[in-house]
Design an enzyme around this catalytic site. Structure first.
Site, PDB file in Angstrom:
ATOM      1  N   GLY A  56      -4.045  27.176 -35.841  1.00  0.00           N
ATOM      2  CA  GLY A  56      -3.681  28.195 -36.823  1.00  0.00           C
ATOM      3  C   GLY A  56      -2.178  28.218 -37.008  1.00  0.00           C
ATOM      4  CE1 TYR A 106      -9.617  26.515 -28.945  1.00  0.00           C
ATOM      5  CE2 TYR A 106     -11.043  25.181 -27.531  1.00  0.00           C
ATOM      6  CZ  TYR A 106     -10.609  25.561 -28.791  1.00  0.00           C
ATOM      7  OH  TYR A 106     -11.173  24.998 -29.910  1.00  0.00           O
ATOM      8  CG  ASP A 133      -2.868  42.716 -36.939  1.00  0.00           C
ATOM      9  OD1 ASP A 133      -3.169  43.038 -38.110  1.00  0.00           O
ATOM     10  OD2 ASP A 133      -2.380  41.615 -36.654  1.00  0.00           O
TER      11      ASP A 133
END
Length: 351
Positions: A51, A123, A167
């Site tokens: 990303g 991860y 967020d």
């Protein structure tokens, strides 16, 4: 509710209290003395970009010594400074290294060099909820409820530590190999006792009080939970338009329309979360999070079993083995450049 059920609920709420008190002790120790510089760049093989953002990227890396895969967030110090994100970045690292909860992504290492800041995280191979939601269209209510319950518990944990997340959105929720959520991206998270004023977040998910430049508190996270549950169950957010200003007008108006397939319990919960009046918004009343946990829409939810990850997930992402990135999009690769001179040393001393 019978006496036995009421007693069970009472004792559950007591043990949650004890759990959170202990969690706060653990958090404060690490918050007061944050870990620093626990690895270095040459200990990792960089594999692929997962990303990108305005001041950095996230890469899949492999730890040479252990062979473990991690997600490495690389932030360009000069860009962070230019975009006035110093405070947010220091917050993110300080918070991540201090928290510990089943649905929060774990920070394994952090370090910096002349050019960049690095946060090396667990991860999470299942990718973003966002991509699965867009592919499937919308989640069934039980499916949405499974994820929502994890967010409720996560916010209960964070808020007890005086942390506001700020967020929440499907892009920041990763799905792990067991089908559970890992909340990522603490770039806007902040430790606040009382109120704060910073305008930050994602337009569709902003609470009305943020838009109206009022001081706001943890209740903004409960509003965002309402937006998330709506988007999971509908396939689109409750307030959307082409331009942010039009989105803001809709949010502040306090009018929400529900798809006809929403159950009456879901609509009732959402009316109480997407409540413009803070004195009426669930999560912000005297019973706190219990108004949400005890709501009819969550009647079938076993909160302890969710916390213990004992509930069977409605969906398990496809996974071809360690280092599989098929659940993430492809991005253009770029060399990591490290300057021979130190950049922005002063600004990031505490990182």
């Amino acid at each position: 509710m019978g006496n036995a059920a009421a007693a069970k609920k009472g004792s559950e709420q007591e043990s949650v209290k004890e759990f959170l008190a202990k969690a706060k002790e653990d958090f404060l120790k690490k918050w007061e003395t944050p870990s620093q510089n626990t690895a270095q760049l040459d200990q990792f093989d960089r594999i692929k970009t997962l990303g990108t953002g305005s001041f950095g990227r996230v890469m899949l890396v492999k730890h040479k010594e252990s062979g473990n895969h991690y997600a490495m967030k690389i932030l360009d110090k000069q860009k962070v400074v230019k975009l006035k994100q110093i405070e947010h970045t220091l917050n993110e690292k300080r918070i991540l290294q201090a928290v510990n909860f089943p649905f929060l992504v774990k920070l394994e290492f952090s370090f910096k060099d002349n050019s960049n800041l690095y946060m090396v995280m667990e991860y999470v191979a299942g990718g973003e909820m966002f991509s699965h939601l867009r592919r499937i269209g919308r989640f069934s209510e039980p499916h949405a409820r499974f994820y929502a319950a994890q967010i409720v518990l996560t916010f209960e944990y964070l808020h007890s530590l005086d942390l506001i997340y700020r967020d929440l959105k499907p892009e920041n929720l990763l799905i792990d190999q067991q089908g559970y959520i890992q909340v990522t991206d603490f770039g806007f998270a902040k430790r606040v006792k009382g109120r704060t004023w910073t305008l930050c977040g994602t337009p569709e998910y902003l609470a009305p009080e943020i838009i109206l430049s009022k001081g706001y508190n943890k209740a903004v996270d409960w509003w965002a939970l309402g937006v998330l549950i709506y988007e999971m169950a509908a396939g689109y957010p409750p307030f959307f338009a082409d331009q942010p200003i039009q989105i803001y007008e809709k949010i502040v108006s306090g009018k929400v329309r529900f798809p006809s397939h929403f159950s009456s319990d879901l609509k009732d919960l959402l009316r109480n979360l997407l409540q413009v009046d803070l004195t009426k918004r669930f999560g912000n009343l005297k019973n706190g999070v219990n108004d949400i946990k005890n709501h009819k829409w969550f009647a079938t939810t076993d909160w302890i079993a969710i916390y213990q990850r004992k509930v069977e997930a409605p969906f398990i992402p496809k996974f071809k083995g360690p280092g599989d990135t098929s659940n993430f999009d492809d991005y253009e690769e770029e060399e990591i450049r490290v300057s021979i001179n130190e950049k922005c040393g002063k600004e990031f001393t505490e990182f």
